[in-house]
Design a protein around this motif. Structure first.
Motif: not given
Length: 446
Positions: A315-319, A355-358, A364-370, A440-446
C-alpha cells in the motif's frame, strides 16, 4: 497472526543442523532452520534503518530481529556522485557491513532464493530456511550492466573513456575520464524506466561540465544528455528549471532515446528512439557516461510478494503488503510509486516502523506516507538544486520559507549534499535517529 504462531510452533524443539557458510573472509555456522520475530531482507539503507529504528521504538527494544544479506560492505550510494566528481574519496562512501548492522541484530550472510509467505518462510540459496512472524523486504534493485550490449567490456577498458557512477567498481574511473577528456563529443545517458536516484545521470553531467570549465576546455567539448525519458526530470517545476539550464549551458538534448549498445572500439553509442517506433540512432562519442538499466531482482519479481511489474506490492500509504498483512517493504524494491532515493527511505522508515509495531500489538497502523522524496541535484561546483516533492510530483520544499523556491541552485544546498548528508548518514541515518525533513525529530505519527 495465527499463521505466524503456527510457524513458530512448528520450529519449537526442532534440532538445528549446522550449515557451514563462508562469509566476509571467515567461516561461521548457521542453522538449517531458524525463526525470528522480525526478518529483514537486505542490509542496505532501508534494511539497516528499519532494524535500527525498530530497536529504538518504544515497547520493541527487545524485538528479535534478523537481517539477511550476503554483502560484506555497506555503501553510501548517494556519495558515488561525489566520488565521480572528484569531491570525495571512495573509501569514505562505505563501511564494513558488520559496522552498520545494529547491535543485537542477528545477521545471516545468506542469499535469498524465494519467499513462501503462506508459511511465513524465506528460503535461501545456501539451503537455510528462515521463518518469521513479520517480514520487511528491502533488498534494493538490480543494476543491469549486461542490459546494454558492449557496456561491460567498455567499462573494463580504461582507455575507452566509458564509465558509470552506478557501481563502486566503476565510479573512480568517472573522475579519471573527466580529467583526461579535453575535446570532442561527450555523451551522458539515462535509461528508460525506473532507476534509483533519477537525478544522478545529470548530476554527473553538470559536475563534469563545471570541471571542464574550470580546466579551460569547456568550449572544446560538445555535451549531449540522452535520456529515455520525455523530459529532464519527472517533477514539472524542476524539469522546467533544468531544461532552461540545459539550453543556457549549450547541452544537446536527446529525449526518449534509450541506449542499447556501446561499440568501444569505434566509439559509437546506439540508441533506440522511443518516440519513433524504436528506430536506431547512432552517435559518436569521445567521452561516455552510462547509467545502466535497472530492475527488480528476479527472486522478488517471480515471488508471490510481487506486483505485475515485479516490485513488492505494498500500500502506497502504509508500506504494508496488499495481501500479506505481516509483510512490509520500503525503498527501491517496493512498489511505492515515487523516486527511489535514500531521502525517500528517511520518510518511509518511520511510517513502516509505526505500522509494523502497531501490527505486532494487534492494532491497526495509522501512520501514512505522503510520497516524500528528495533529489539533491548538483548543477556545478558550489551550486545545487534541492528538489523535494511528494506523490503526484507536488513540491514539498523544506527551505522554501527561507530561500524561496528551491528550483534555483544554491551554494548552501551544495554543502548539504557534499558535507552534511554524508556525516548524517553514517552518524544518524543508519543508526535510526534521522528522519529526513524532520531532522532528528521523530514524526508524531510514529
Amino acid at each position: 497472526m495465527s499463521s505466524a504462531v503456527r510457524s513458530s510452533a512448528r520450529l519449537a524443539g526442532l534440532a538445528r543442523k549446522a550449515v557451514p557458510v563462508s562469509a566476509r573472509g571467515y567461516a561461521t555456522s548457521i542453522p538449517a532452520r531458524a525463526h525470528h520475530q522480525v526478518v529483514v531482507v537486505g542490509a542496505g539503507t532501508g534494511g539497516v534503518t528499519v532494524a535500527a529504528q525498530l530497536l529504538r521504538a518504544r515497547g520493541s527494544e527487545k524485538t528479535d530481529i534478523a537481517i539477511l544479506d550476503p554483502a560484506a560492505t555497506h555503501h553510501y550510494q548517494p556519495g558515488w556522485t561525489l566520488v565521480g566528481s572528484g569531491l570525495k574519496p571512495l573509501k569514505d562512501m562505505s563501511r564494513p557491513l558488520d559496522a552498520v548492522i545494529p547491535a543485537g541484530t542477528q545477521h545471516y550472510p545468506l542469499r535469498v532464493s524465494s519467499f513462501d509467505p503462506e508459511n511465513n518462510a524465506v528460503k535461501t540459496a545456501e539451503g537455510v530456511d528462515i521463518t518469521y512472524d513479520y517480514l520487511v523486504v528491502a533488498p534494493g534493485l538490480e543494476t543491469n550492466f549486461s542490459g546494454i550490449a558492449g557496456l561491460q567490456d567498455a567499462l573494463q577498458d580504461p582507455a575507452s573513456l566509458v564509465s558509470s557512477i552506478y557501481s563502486d567498481k566503476t565510479v573512480e574511473q568517472v573522475w579519471r575520464n573527466v580529467q583526461a577528456f579535453k575535446e570532442g563529443e561527450a555523451l551522458f545517458t539515462q535509461p528508460a524506466g525506473i532507476i534509483k536516484c533519477a537525478g544522478a545521470p545529470q548530476k554527473i553531467m553538470w559536475m563534469a561540465l563545471s570541471q571542464w570549465k574550470r580546466d579551460g576546455v569547456r568550449d572544446q567539448i560538445r555535451p549531449t544528455f540522452a535520456t529515455g525519458a520525455p523530459a529532464m526530470f519527472a517533477v514539472p517545476k524542476y524539469s522546467q528549471a533544468l531544461e532552461q539550464l540545459r539550453q543556457e549551458r549549450g547541452v544537446d538534448g536527446l529525449f526518449q532515446h534509450n541506449l542499447v549498445s556501446v561499440d568501444a572500439k569505434n566509439k559509437v553509442a546506439t540508441f533506440k528512439n522511443l518516440a519513433d517506433e524504436g528506430k536506431e540512432v547512432q552517435r559518436e562519442y569521445g567521452f561516455l557516461h552510462v547509467v545502466p538499466p535497472q530492475k527488480p531482482w528476479d527472486w522478488i519479481a517471480k515471488s508471490p510478494l510481487a506486483d505485475a511489474a515485479g516490485w513488492v506490492d505494498v500500500d502506497k500509504s502504509t508500506t504494508q503488503h496488499t495481501k500479506y498483512s505481516n509483510v512490509f517493504s520500503l525503498g527501491d524494491a517496493s512498489s511505492l510509486p515515487n523516486s527511489k532515493t535514500a531521502a525517500a527511505i528517511s520518510s518511509q522508515a518511520p511510517v513502516l516502523i509505526s505500522n509494523l509495531v502497531a501490527a505486532m500489538r494487534g492494532e491497526q497502523g495509522k501512520a501514512s506516507y505522503d510520497g516524500y522524496a528528495s533529489c539533491p541535484l548538483l548543477t556545478g561546483h558550489n551550486e545545487l538544486m534541492l528538489c523535494e516533492f511528494k506523490y503526484g510530483g507536488v513540491p514539498k520544499e523544506t527551505f522554501a520559507g527561507v530561500f524561496g523556491g528551491q528550483e534555483k541552485p544554491r551554494r548552501a544546498f551544495y554543502h548539504l549534499k557534499k558535507d552534511f548528508f554524508p556525516l548524517v548518514y553514517w552518524n544518524s541515518f543508519v543508526k535510526g535517529t534521522w528522519f529526513g525533513p524532520k531532522g532528528w525529530s521523530k514524526p508524531k505519527s510514529s
